[in-house]
Design a protein around this motif. Structure first.
Motif, PDB file in Angstrom:
ATOM      1  N   ASP A  78     -13.263  -8.684  -3.504  1.00  0.00           N
ATOM      2  CA  ASP A  78     -12.564  -7.574  -4.153  1.00  0.00           C
ATOM      3  C   ASP A  78     -12.721  -7.668  -5.664  1.00  0.00           C
ATOM      4  O   ASP A  78     -12.993  -6.676  -6.338  1.00  0.00           O
ATOM      5  CB  ASP A  78     -11.066  -7.591  -3.805  1.00  0.00           C
ATOM      6  CG  ASP A  78     -10.735  -6.830  -2.547  1.00  0.00           C
ATOM      7  OD1 ASP A  78     -11.559  -5.998  -2.115  1.00  0.00           O
ATOM      8  OD2 ASP A  78      -9.638  -7.054  -2.011  1.00  0.00           O
ATOM      9  N   ASN A  98      -5.263  -4.045  -3.427  1.00  0.00           N
ATOM     10  CA  ASN A  98      -5.008  -2.618  -3.637  1.00  0.00           C
ATOM     11  C   ASN A  98      -5.503  -2.099  -4.985  1.00  0.00           C
ATOM     12  O   ASN A  98      -5.223  -0.963  -5.349  1.00  0.00           O
ATOM     13  CB  ASN A  98      -3.507  -2.337  -3.505  1.00  0.00           C
ATOM     14  CG  ASN A  98      -3.038  -2.440  -2.078  1.00  0.00           C
ATOM     15  OD1 ASN A  98      -3.246  -1.529  -1.301  1.00  0.00           O
ATOM     16  ND2 ASN A  98      -2.458  -3.575  -1.731  1.00  0.00           N
ATOM     17  N   ILE A 100       0.825  -1.215   0.000  1.00  0.00           N
ATOM     18  CA  ILE A 100       0.000   0.000   0.000  1.00  0.00           C
ATOM     19  C   ILE A 100       0.858   1.263   0.000  1.00  0.00           C
ATOM     20  O   ILE A 100       0.489   2.261  -0.595  1.00  0.00           O
ATOM     21  CB  ILE A 100      -1.010  -0.018   1.153  1.00  0.00           C
ATOM     22  CG1 ILE A 100      -2.340   0.509   0.656  1.00  0.00           C
ATOM     23  CG2 ILE A 100      -0.590   0.808   2.331  1.00  0.00           C
ATOM     24  CD1 ILE A 100      -3.503   0.171   1.518  1.00  0.00           C
ATOM     25  N   ASN A 149      -7.852  -0.595  -7.885  1.00  0.00           N
ATOM     26  CA  ASN A 149      -8.948   0.365  -8.016  1.00  0.00           C
ATOM     27  C   ASN A 149     -10.114  -0.304  -8.728  1.00  0.00           C
ATOM     28  O   ASN A 149      -9.967  -1.365  -9.336  1.00  0.00           O
ATOM     29  CB  ASN A 149      -8.484   1.594  -8.806  1.00  0.00           C
ATOM     30  CG  ASN A 149      -7.486   2.423  -8.029  1.00  0.00           C
ATOM     31  OD1 ASN A 149      -7.589   2.558  -6.814  1.00  0.00           O
ATOM     32  ND2 ASN A 149      -6.521   2.981  -8.729  1.00  0.00           N
ATOM     33  N   GLY A 177      -3.903   3.519  -5.168  1.00  0.00           N
ATOM     34  CA  GLY A 177      -4.401   2.256  -5.698  1.00  0.00           C
ATOM     35  C   GLY A 177      -3.710   1.864  -6.990  1.00  0.00           C
ATOM     36  O   GLY A 177      -2.833   2.553  -7.490  1.00  0.00           O
TER      37      GLY A 177
END
Length: 128
Positions: A56, A27, A2, A29, A8
């Motif tokens: 995710d 991470n 991160i 987007n 991102g």
């Protein structure tokens, strides 16, 4: 990971798999894209598989696509020309993980299989 990408990740090229791929997906987007060309972390340890957070993948609408480099060999000349232009203009940046000294070769090599590296791994043997 991160700290390297505070805004991102939009596009991620993966040839490591395992924890590196997991971290990248975490991470990504919204509408992020992942190109997967290898899974070096699994070559020596078949039990070490990436465990992607599929929530995710779904909620961020991430596209993950595998490919072999040979599939795109006809585009190589065009790619080199474009990549060089992007590097020279600053539109694309290189991230390097540099270890110094011949004594770091073993740990650098092992790190390839553990996914310890961010960017291109280089072992610098001599001073510039």
């Amino acid at each position: 990971m991160i700290g390297y990408f505070p805004e991102g990740i939009d596009i991620y090229f993966d040839n490591v798999g395992g924890e590196m791929l997991e971290a990248a997906v975490a991470n990504m987007n919204i509408f992020g894209r992942v190109a997967v060309c290898g899974v070096i972390s699994e070559y020596t340890d078949a039990g070490k598989r990436a465990a992607l957070d599929m929530l995710d993948v779904v909620y961020k609408r991430i596209t993950i696509r595998g490919f072999l480099a040979g599939d795109l060999i006809n585009l190589f000349g065009e790619f080199i020309s474009s990549a060089v232009n992007y590097l020279r203009s600053g539109k694309m940046n290189v991230i390097e993980d540099i270890s110094k000294g011949v004594e770091t070769v073993p740990s650098a090599f092992v790190g390839l299989f553990r996914g310890d590296i961010v960017g291109k791994k280089i072992v610098q043997i001599a001073d510039e």
